[in-house]
Scaffold this motif. Structure first.
Motif, PDB file in Angstrom:
ATOM      1  N   ALA A   1       4.118  10.172  -7.232  1.00  0.00           N
ATOM      2  CA  ALA A   1       5.155  10.549  -8.189  1.00  0.00           C
ATOM      3  C   ALA A   1       4.563  10.772  -9.578  1.00  0.00           C
ATOM      4  O   ALA A   1       4.891  11.749 -10.265  1.00  0.00           O
ATOM      5  CB  ALA A   1       6.247   9.480  -8.237  1.00  0.00           C
ATOM      6  N   ASN A   2       3.678   9.881 -10.019  1.00  0.00           N
ATOM      7  CA  ASN A   2       3.077  10.022 -11.343  1.00  0.00           C
ATOM      8  C   ASN A   2       2.153  11.224 -11.430  1.00  0.00           C
ATOM      9  O   ASN A   2       2.123  11.920 -12.450  1.00  0.00           O
ATOM     10  CB  ASN A   2       2.325   8.740 -11.718  1.00  0.00           C
ATOM     11  N   ALA A   3       1.410  11.492 -10.355  1.00  0.00           N
ATOM     12  CA  ALA A   3       0.510  12.646 -10.337  1.00  0.00           C
ATOM     13  C   ALA A   3       1.282  13.950 -10.448  1.00  0.00           C
ATOM     14  O   ALA A   3       0.819  14.920 -11.073  1.00  0.00           O
ATOM     15  CB  ALA A   3      -0.330  12.633  -9.060  1.00  0.00           C
ATOM     16  N   ALA A   4       2.472  13.972  -9.855  1.00  0.00           N
ATOM     17  CA  ALA A   4       3.295  15.189  -9.881  1.00  0.00           C
ATOM     18  C   ALA A   4       3.907  15.437 -11.250  1.00  0.00           C
ATOM     19  O   ALA A   4       4.411  16.533 -11.518  1.00  0.00           O
ATOM     20  CB  ALA A   4       4.400  15.083  -8.833  1.00  0.00           C
ATOM     21  N   CYS A   5       3.863  14.444 -12.120  1.00  0.00           N
ATOM     22  CA  CYS A   5       4.433  14.569 -13.478  1.00  0.00           C
ATOM     23  C   CYS A   5       3.297  14.558 -14.502  1.00  0.00           C
ATOM     24  O   CYS A   5       3.220  13.670 -15.377  1.00  0.00           O
ATOM     25  CB  CYS A   5       5.419  13.450 -13.745  1.00  0.00           C
TER      26      CYS A   5
ATOM     27  N   SER B   1       7.674   3.846 -12.429  1.00  0.00           N
ATOM     28  CA  SER B   1       7.427   2.557 -11.781  1.00  0.00           C
ATOM     29  C   SER B   1       7.427   2.680 -10.261  1.00  0.00           C
ATOM     30  O   SER B   1       7.850   3.703  -9.693  1.00  0.00           O
ATOM     31  CB  SER B   1       8.509   1.550 -12.193  1.00  0.00           C
ATOM     32  N   SER B   2       6.994   1.618  -9.617  1.00  0.00           N
ATOM     33  CA  SER B   2       6.983   1.583  -8.155  1.00  0.00           C
ATOM     34  C   SER B   2       8.395   1.744  -7.593  1.00  0.00           C
ATOM     35  O   SER B   2       8.627   2.529  -6.658  1.00  0.00           O
ATOM     36  CB  SER B   2       6.383   0.261  -7.664  1.00  0.00           C
ATOM     37  N   PHE B   3       9.350   1.010  -8.174  1.00  0.00           N
ATOM     38  CA  PHE B   3      10.699   1.047  -7.629  1.00  0.00           C
ATOM     39  C   PHE B   3      11.364   2.389  -7.896  1.00  0.00           C
ATOM     40  O   PHE B   3      12.121   2.889  -7.056  1.00  0.00           O
ATOM     41  CB  PHE B   3      11.549  -0.086  -8.209  1.00  0.00           C
ATOM     42  N   GLN B   4      11.083   3.006  -9.044  1.00  0.00           N
ATOM     43  CA  GLN B   4      11.623   4.343  -9.316  1.00  0.00           C
ATOM     44  C   GLN B   4      11.080   5.356  -8.311  1.00  0.00           C
ATOM     45  O   GLN B   4      11.814   6.244  -7.845  1.00  0.00           O
ATOM     46  CB  GLN B   4      11.276   4.764 -10.741  1.00  0.00           C
ATOM     47  N   SER B   5       9.831   5.216  -7.941  1.00  0.00           N
ATOM     48  CA  SER B   5       9.218   6.119  -6.959  1.00  0.00           C
ATOM     49  C   SER B   5       9.852   5.941  -5.581  1.00  0.00           C
ATOM     50  O   SER B   5      10.173   6.918  -4.893  1.00  0.00           O
ATOM     51  CB  SER B   5       7.716   5.860  -6.875  1.00  0.00           C
TER      52      SER B   5
ATOM     53  N   LYS C   1       4.038   5.608  -5.705  1.00  0.00           N
ATOM     54  CA  LYS C   1       3.959   5.576  -7.168  1.00  0.00           C
ATOM     55  C   LYS C   1       2.885   6.539  -7.683  1.00  0.00           C
ATOM     56  O   LYS C   1       3.114   7.292  -8.647  1.00  0.00           O
ATOM     57  CB  LYS C   1       3.655   4.152  -7.634  1.00  0.00           C
ATOM     58  N   ALA C   2       1.723   6.527  -7.052  1.00  0.00           N
ATOM     59  CA  ALA C   2       0.631   7.418  -7.461  1.00  0.00           C
ATOM     60  C   ALA C   2       1.030   8.878  -7.267  1.00  0.00           C
ATOM     61  O   ALA C   2       0.753   9.732  -8.130  1.00  0.00           O
ATOM     62  CB  ALA C   2      -0.631   7.094  -6.654  1.00  0.00           C
TER      63      ALA C   2
ATOM     64  N   GLU D   1       0.829  -1.210   0.000  1.00  0.00           N
ATOM     65  CA  GLU D   1       0.000   0.000   0.000  1.00  0.00           C
ATOM     66  C   GLU D   1       0.860   1.255   0.000  1.00  0.00           C
ATOM     67  O   GLU D   1       0.596   2.221  -0.728  1.00  0.00           O
ATOM     68  CB  GLU D   1      -0.924  -0.003   1.224  1.00  0.00           C
ATOM     69  N   SER D   2       1.905   1.261   0.807  1.00  0.00           N
ATOM     70  CA  SER D   2       2.796   2.419   0.879  1.00  0.00           C
ATOM     71  C   SER D   2       3.512   2.646  -0.451  1.00  0.00           C
ATOM     72  O   SER D   2       3.635   3.784  -0.929  1.00  0.00           O
ATOM     73  CB  SER D   2       3.818   2.221   2.002  1.00  0.00           C
ATOM     74  N   VAL D   3       3.976   1.551  -1.070  1.00  0.00           N
ATOM     75  CA  VAL D   3       4.663   1.660  -2.360  1.00  0.00           C
ATOM     76  C   VAL D   3       3.694   2.182  -3.426  1.00  0.00           C
ATOM     77  O   VAL D   3       4.065   3.033  -4.253  1.00  0.00           O
ATOM     78  CB  VAL D   3       5.255   0.295  -2.778  1.00  0.00           C
TER      79      VAL D   3
END
Length: 455
Positions: free
Chosen positions: A260-264, A271-275, A257-258, A251-253
């Motif tokens: 990080a993607n929303a900010a871009c 991806s999850s790991f990039q976030s 991810k959400a 859930e935290s990951v």
């Protein structure tokens, strides 16, 4: 009162159950393999709880005796497929011109090593402390060995450490023979043979041992040296290093991810790991209190198998890994948001394609070199190794699913981070983080970071 110590009880050498014709030939190494000669062995392992009806006394001795015999037998079966791990390094060298040809002699060796050891501690005493206890480093053989030592040391050593209520199986594998993908491939296939409970060597994913080279190259590559002193160094991490495992739930990951993607511009490409890596990069930069104009990097291991066109099988046994990195100043990293940092990492990964990989390989073929761990260390950067994608918890040895993953001393320094799948699966991730004591204390006080972790 002295802390408990690991006691070595016995050791064996294990050879393949039978030798194939291929195993009687020299096993040559690629430039990527040779580049690892001055780094440490890979040291990763699994901690298991003993079956509840077993105790360290009485029938517990029968349990360990049976376990060790089965591990020894099934290891000999696994080595039929992974026969280079039972060999030793050999070198042919010339003075003029300077040439240093390292290869694996798969026959002139006593085999892989299997060690039985004991420790008067419980599973809880290993897992409950905030920091990883230093005794965990003693769960692995070949402490501080570099891969070039494989001329005189086994290329694979498995240490089975019996605890009061648990068993730790730790493998030290020579990194010149394979990367993390190959390491866990071997571990998974050994487990598959163990669980089959027979004498068959049949496995679902036989390793591909034929070395990968760009077309028109290989299989013999020599280093431009005449003596190991020219390229072997022994890196020692600072004494004031703390090592701690932080858990991030699925859930935290997903939230990271959400975010990080929303900010871009509400992309879905990060991806999850990039976030998660972006969060760690920013948080550690804050903890280090780096000057605003200081360059900082987030270095990540990249699997070349999936970048090459055509793709190379995940069953390729060898080193097909390199690094990609996001780079910026500490000021920009901290003044901007999580999404900006994650996008930096996303761009680095996307731009690492077939053309880039082949260019790096061509460069190594033109000028073979050996990487030095000390040169990788940068006090303002972080290095992300291993991968939560590896099937670590899929390796079982008659004791059910492992309760934890731990690693040895090898290849650790300030800013080294290893990613593991979380025990509960489902996209959860554990990060093993190594930092100087003062930096770790500051990280533990970082609100953004600690809110994302789970205890």
């Amino acid at each position: 009162m002295d802390a408990p110590k690991v006691h070595h009880i016995s050791e064996f050498f294990v050879k393949p159950k039978y030798a194939s014709e291929e195993s009687k030939q020299p096993f040559y190494l690629t430039p990527s393999d040779l580049g690892m000669l001055s780094t440490h062995y890979i040291q990763k392992g699994l901690l298991f709880a003993k079956p509840q009806h077993q105790a360290k006394e009485d029938d517990g001795n029968d349990f360990m005796k049976s376990l060790l015999e089965r591990l020894k037998h099934t290891l000999s079966l696994a080595l039929v497929h992974f026969y280079p791990l039972a060999g030793r390094l050999k070198t042919l060298k010339t003075e003029n011109p300077a040439s240093y040809l390292v290869y694996v002699d798969c026959n002139g060796s006593p085999g892989a090593k299997l060690i039985y050891a004991t420790l008067d501690m419980t599973v809880s005493e290993i897992l409950s402390p905030t920091d990883v206890p230093s005794v965990v480093q003693s769960f692995f053989d070949h402490d501080r060995a570099v891969n070039h030592d494989g001329h005189t040391m086994s290329l694979l050593s498995v240490q089975v450490t019996e605890l009061v209520d648990g068993v730790f199986i730790g493998c030290s594998m020579n990194h010149s023979l394979g990367d993390g993908t190959s390491y866990w491939h071997f571990f998974n296939m050994w487990s598959e043979i163990f669980r089959a409970q027979g004498n068959s060597t049949s496995i679902s994913r036989p390793p591909i041992l034929e070395r990968w080279f760009p077309e028109g190259h290989g299989p013999i590559v020599s280093l431009p040296y005449t003596h190991p002193d020219e390229f072997v160094s022994r890196f020692e991490a600072p004494q004031l290093i703390r090592e701690r495992v932080f858990h991030f739930s699925a859930e935290s990951v997903a939230k990271l991810k959400a975010k990080a993607n929303a900010a871009c511009n509400h992309t879905s490409k990060i991806s999850s790991f990039q976030s998660l890596a972006a969060l760690v990069w920013r948080s550690i930069a804050r903890a280090r209190n780096a000057p605003p104009n200081q360059i900082t990097n987030c270095v990540m291991a990249a699997n070349n198998r999936t970048r090459l066109d055509p793709r190379v099988s995940e069953d390729y046994f060898g080193n097909l890994v390199y690094i990609v990195k996001g780079s910026t100043t500490a000021g920009d990293l901290l003044e901007r948001d999580l999404g900006w940092a994650a996008w930096k990492l996303h761009e680095a990964v996307v731009n690492y394609d077939d053309k880039t990989v082949r260019g790096l390989m061509d460069e190594l073929l033109r000028s073979p070199r050996v990487f030095q761990t000390g040169q990788l260390h940068d006090p303002y950067s972080i290095h992300m190794g291993s991968s939560p994608r590896f099937n670590m918890y899929g390796s079982e040895f008659g004791m059910g699913k492992a309760v934890a993953i731990r690693s040895g001393y090898a290849n650790k320094f300030d800013g080294k981070i290893s990613g593991y799948p979380g025990h509960e699966g489902g996209g959860s991730i554990d990060l093993e983080i190594c930092l100087l004591t003062a930096t770790m204390c500051a990280l533990e006080c970082d609100k953004e970071f600690m809110e994302a972790t789970c205890f």
